[in-house]
Design a protein around this motif. Structure first.
Motif, PDB file in Angstrom:
ATOM      1  N   ASP A   1       3.568   6.087  -5.628  1.00 38.47           N
ATOM      2  CA  ASP A   1       3.043   6.023  -6.996  1.00 38.47           C
ATOM      3  C   ASP A   1       3.614   4.881  -7.834  1.00 38.47           C
ATOM      4  O   ASP A   1       3.724   4.996  -9.052  1.00 38.47           O
ATOM      5  CB  ASP A   1       3.243   7.362  -7.722  1.00 38.47           C
ATOM      6  CG  ASP A   1       2.393   8.462  -7.128  1.00 38.47           C
ATOM      7  OD1 ASP A   1       1.255   8.168  -6.706  1.00 38.47           O
ATOM      8  OD2 ASP A   1       2.872   9.617  -7.062  1.00 38.47           O
TER       9      ASP A   1
ATOM     10  N   LEU B   1       0.298   3.666  -2.993  1.00 39.99           N
ATOM     11  CA  LEU B   1      -0.479   4.852  -2.644  1.00 39.99           C
ATOM     12  C   LEU B   1       0.368   6.082  -2.330  1.00 39.99           C
ATOM     13  O   LEU B   1      -0.084   7.199  -2.537  1.00 39.99           O
ATOM     14  CB  LEU B   1      -1.405   4.541  -1.468  1.00 39.99           C
ATOM     15  CG  LEU B   1      -2.416   3.418  -1.708  1.00 39.99           C
ATOM     16  CD1 LEU B   1      -3.202   3.128  -0.451  1.00 39.99           C
ATOM     17  CD2 LEU B   1      -3.321   3.740  -2.888  1.00 39.99           C
ATOM     18  N   ARG B   2       1.567   5.882  -1.841  1.00 39.12           N
ATOM     19  CA  ARG B   2       2.387   7.038  -1.466  1.00 39.12           C
ATOM     20  C   ARG B   2       3.554   7.283  -2.405  1.00 39.12           C
ATOM     21  O   ARG B   2       3.988   8.399  -2.591  1.00 39.12           O
ATOM     22  CB  ARG B   2       2.881   6.888  -0.032  1.00 39.12           C
ATOM     23  CG  ARG B   2       1.748   7.038   0.974  1.00 39.12           C
ATOM     24  CD  ARG B   2       2.188   6.675   2.392  1.00 39.12           C
ATOM     25  NE  ARG B   2       1.112   6.397   3.319  1.00 39.12           N
ATOM     26  CZ  ARG B   2       0.271   5.379   3.278  1.00 39.12           C
ATOM     27  NH1 ARG B   2       0.331   4.517   2.312  1.00 39.12           N
ATOM     28  NH2 ARG B   2      -0.667   5.206   4.186  1.00 39.12           N
TER      29      ARG B   2
ATOM     30  N   ARG C   1      -7.053   0.588  -1.406  1.00 36.03           N
ATOM     31  CA  ARG C   1      -7.337   1.777  -0.587  1.00 36.03           C
ATOM     32  C   ARG C   1      -8.267   1.450   0.581  1.00 36.03           C
ATOM     33  O   ARG C   1      -8.070   1.931   1.693  1.00 36.03           O
ATOM     34  CB  ARG C   1      -7.960   2.874  -1.442  1.00 36.03           C
ATOM     35  CG  ARG C   1      -6.985   3.573  -2.329  1.00 36.03           C
ATOM     36  CD  ARG C   1      -7.625   4.774  -3.031  1.00 36.03           C
ATOM     37  NE  ARG C   1      -6.633   5.474  -3.803  1.00 36.03           N
ATOM     38  CZ  ARG C   1      -6.654   5.595  -5.128  1.00 36.03           C
ATOM     39  NH1 ARG C   1      -7.656   5.085  -5.830  1.00 36.03           N
ATOM     40  NH2 ARG C   1      -5.697   6.242  -5.755  1.00 36.03           N
TER      41      ARG C   1
ATOM     42  N   ALA D   1       0.831  -1.212   0.000  1.00 30.70           N
ATOM     43  CA  ALA D   1       0.000   0.000   0.000  1.00 30.70           C
ATOM     44  C   ALA D   1       0.863   1.258   0.000  1.00 30.70           C
ATOM     45  O   ALA D   1       0.560   2.217  -0.715  1.00 30.70           O
ATOM     46  CB  ALA D   1      -0.928  -0.011   1.211  1.00 30.70           C
TER      47      ALA D   1
ATOM     48  N   LEU E   1      -7.304  -1.218  -7.238  1.00 32.97           N
ATOM     49  CA  LEU E   1      -6.807  -0.034  -6.550  1.00 32.97           C
ATOM     50  C   LEU E   1      -7.784   0.424  -5.465  1.00 32.97           C
ATOM     51  O   LEU E   1      -7.377   0.784  -4.351  1.00 32.97           O
ATOM     52  CB  LEU E   1      -6.540   1.090  -7.558  1.00 32.97           C
ATOM     53  CG  LEU E   1      -5.832   2.329  -7.027  1.00 32.97           C
ATOM     54  CD1 LEU E   1      -4.491   1.969  -6.397  1.00 32.97           C
ATOM     55  CD2 LEU E   1      -5.628   3.332  -8.164  1.00 32.97           C
TER      56      LEU E   1
END
Length: 123
Positions: free
Chosen positions: A20, A17-18, A60, A13, A56
């Motif tokens: 990319d 998510l952080r 999340r 994650a 995705l």
């Protein structure tokens, strides 16, 4: 109670998510996401893995449930312990009831229930 090991999922994650990084659905990644989705009470996760957008969104939602549940439980535990030290056991118990009213992750629910049960003999 088995403590879930979410470190591999959290690493995934973080990268996606952080940092990319792309979410590449290898067999191992699918297995990790399916297992973790089950651990955080997300039904039909396999369907979400049929599309990139669904995968995705699933990533999340799993991350959100882990992070929010952890934060909610930690905050409630800290307040519960403070209230216990002050002798306010009714309010301390209510902290765990409040967690149980909204929490969906079975592991966090079990921890909250254990705390609540442990206070049953207190004033």
């Amino acid at each position: 109670m088995n403590t879930p090991n979410w470190s591999s999922f959290r690493d995934l994650a973080r990268r996606v998510l952080r940092e990319d990084a792309p979410l590449t659905l290898t067999g191992d990644t699918r297995a990790l996401m399916l297992r973790t989705a089950e651990e955080v009470a997300i039904p039909d996760a396999a369907t979400a893995l049929n599309t990139s957008a669904g995968a995705l969104a699933l990533l999340r939602e799993i991350e959100r449930r882990i992070a929010e549940g952890s934060n909610r439980l930690t905050d409630a535990l800290n307040l519960m312990w403070k209230l216990q030290q002050q002798g306010d056991f009714d309010s301390a118990r209510q902290q765990m009831r409040d967690v149980l009213a909204v929490e969906v992750v079975p592991y966090y629910r079990e921890l909250a229930m254990e705390q609540l049960d442990g206070m049953a003999d207190e004033p």
